[in-house]
Design a protein around this motif. Structure first.
Motif, PDB file in Angstrom:
ATOM      1  N   ALA A  70       2.226   1.857  -3.407  1.00  0.00           N
ATOM      2  CA  ALA A  70       1.161   2.341  -4.225  1.00  0.00           C
ATOM      3  C   ALA A  70       1.051   3.965  -4.046  1.00  0.00           C
ATOM      4  O   ALA A  70       0.718   4.844  -5.002  1.00  0.00           O
TER       5      ALA A  70
ATOM      6  N   GLN B 275      -8.245   6.480  -6.184  1.00  0.00           N
ATOM      7  CA  GLN B 275      -7.424   5.601  -5.820  1.00  0.00           C
ATOM      8  C   GLN B 275      -6.756   5.365  -4.559  1.00  0.00           C
ATOM      9  O   GLN B 275      -6.581   4.470  -3.997  1.00  0.00           O
TER      10      GLN B 275
ATOM     11  N   ILE C 181       1.027  -1.127   0.121  1.00  0.00           N
ATOM     12  CA  ILE C 181       0.125  -0.002  -0.035  1.00  0.00           C
ATOM     13  C   ILE C 181       0.826   1.258  -0.084  1.00  0.00           C
ATOM     14  O   ILE C 181       0.551   2.173  -0.717  1.00  0.00           O
TER      15      ILE C 181
ATOM     16  N   ALA D   1      -6.862   2.216  -2.110  1.00  0.00           N
ATOM     17  CA  ALA D   1      -5.618   1.398  -1.986  1.00  0.00           C
ATOM     18  C   ALA D   1      -5.534   0.953  -0.538  1.00  0.00           C
ATOM     19  O   ALA D   1      -4.600  -0.118  -0.448  1.00  0.00           O
TER      20      ALA D   1
END
Length: 425
Positions: free
Chosen positions: A226, A256, A223, A260
């Motif tokens: 990302a 997003q 995570i 996430a």
């Protein structure tokens, strides 16, 4: 049999049966005592022996057995009251009525036994109907309880199989367990089977949640990676001046970001500050640009209002052609000024168009007053200019840039030809 006396509640008149001792003093109507002391009850089926009386006069004996009948009527009144109240158990009431009806065939009483039997038969029929209703209601309640627990077990199974909202799903499973305790009436077999399903779902969810949090550290690394990528993308967009497109892209990055997942609270806060700072840079710049644009539009609005005041002050009646020339000059300045706030554009345009319509109307009147000898070609050219002006106006209203350019070019050309023709006239 001997039946104890009791005080009966108020019974509807149609359900009461006449007693011997109070309402019918003629005991010989329903019974008799022969000289030997044998007591007989008279019924529609004939006489039957109900006992023997040796303790006094035949009248006293008849009164004694009539009082027994009164006691029996009172007992029937009581069971009828329970049936009418709807509060007593229908099965118990039906059983009591049945016992009274059976005992009536051998009761040692003197009274209208036939009428009392008919009343008990009617009460038995009603009590049987109420028993059937109670069974149906109980069956419906059982089915409802089973259906509710089935729905709760299914919901728990779905949460256990699919949900990744660990806190919300865990809270809901706890709530289901509490709600389960409040549901009563399901048959034992179904209840046990459904409870096993719920318990299995709850245990499955607990195991899956435990496995999730056990692997949370490695997932948080993914995570974090990302989100670092999202931050880098947001920082690239921070200096963009493509306001609409970039705003949509940043909103997409925000979606997003939310999807996430989250890392540890401290790390999450640091990542969020960086991501938010990039967004703030862009949106602050956009806000400043919009503020400058709004100020420009406001100034344009003031200028167009001044032009509109000039246009509305044109003396059309004095010289329509000069008025038209003045309006064309104003319209040229109008286009050069540029855009105004959207909410004001329509009103300004309508007022300017009203001046244009007024001048055209005056020109039409002037043209109609022109001598017949005037060159018809000149009149036709004026009509073409007027038509070209209307086409330009429609193109501006539609906001079609290509049509506006084409209409302006056509109008300028027609005006030039008209001016040359008028000079040659």
């Amino acid at each position: 049999m001997t039946i104890g006396r009791a005080t009966a509640p108020e019974i509807p008149a149609k359900e009461k049966v006449n007693t011997m001792s109070g309402e019918n003093p003629d005991a010989t109507q329903f019974g008799r005592i022969d000289p030997g002391g044998t007591v007989y009850l008279k019924t529609s089926a004939g006489e039957r022996v109900i006992g023997s009386w040796q303790a006094g006069s035949p009248e006293e004996g008849l009164a004694h057995f009539a009082r027994r009948y009164d006691d029996l009527v009172t007992e029937v009144d009581l069971v009828a009251a329970r049936l009418n109240s709807g509060n007593a158990d229908p099965a118990s009431t039906a059983s009591a009525i049945k016992k009274l009806r059976v005992s009536l065939d051998e009761a040692h009483v003197i009274g209208d036994v036939d009428k009392l039997a008919a009343r008990l038969d009617e009460l038995a029929s009603r009590s049987e109907a109420k028993v059937a209703e109670a069974k149906e209601a109980k069956s419906a309640a059982r089915a409802e309880a089973v259906a509710r627990k089935e729905a709760l077990a299914t919901e728990a199974e779905k949460l256990a199989a699919d949900s990744t909202q660990w806190k919300a799903a865990g809270d809901r499973i706890k709530a289901i367990a509490e709600e389960w305790k409040t549901i009563h009436g399901a048959d034992r077999k179904s209840d046990q089977a459904l409870w096993k399903r719920f318990a299995a779902a709850r245990d499955g969810f607990t195991r899956r949640r435990g496995a999730h949090f056990a692997s949370l550290d490695s997932e948080r690394k993914v995570i974090a990676t990302a989100k670092e990528e999202l931050i880098a993308e947001a920082e690239k967009l921070a200096t963009s001046t493509d306001w609409a497109e970039t705003a949509d892209q940043l909103k997409g990055l925000m979606r997003q970001w939310k999807e996430a997942g989250r890392v540890a609270p401290d790390a999450e806060q640091k990542l969020w500050k960086r991501f938010r700072a990039a967004q703030d840079t862009f949106f602050s710049a956009r806000s400043e640009a919009f503020s400058a644009r709004d100020a420009e539009f406001k100034e344009n609005l003031n200028q167009k209002r001044e032009l509109l005041t000039q246009a509305e002050a044109i003396d059309v009646e004095a010289d329509p052609r000069a008025a038209q020339a003045k309006l064309r000059e104003i319209q040229g300045q109008w286009e050069e000024i540029g855009r105004v706030p959207k909410e004001s554009a329509g009103g300004l345009q309508r007022r300017l168009r009203a001046v244009d319509d007024k001048i055209r109307a005056a020109l039409d009147v002037a043209w109609r007053r022109t001598p017949v000898s005037e060159n018809p070609l000149l009149a036709q050219m004026r009509e073409q200019v007027d038509k070209a002006e209307r086409q330009l106006e429609r193109a501006k209203n539609d906001g079609d840039a290509k049509r506006i350019a084409a209409a302006e070019e056509a109008l300028n050309s027609k005006r030039q030809f008209l001016e040359l023709a008028e000079k040659a006239q």
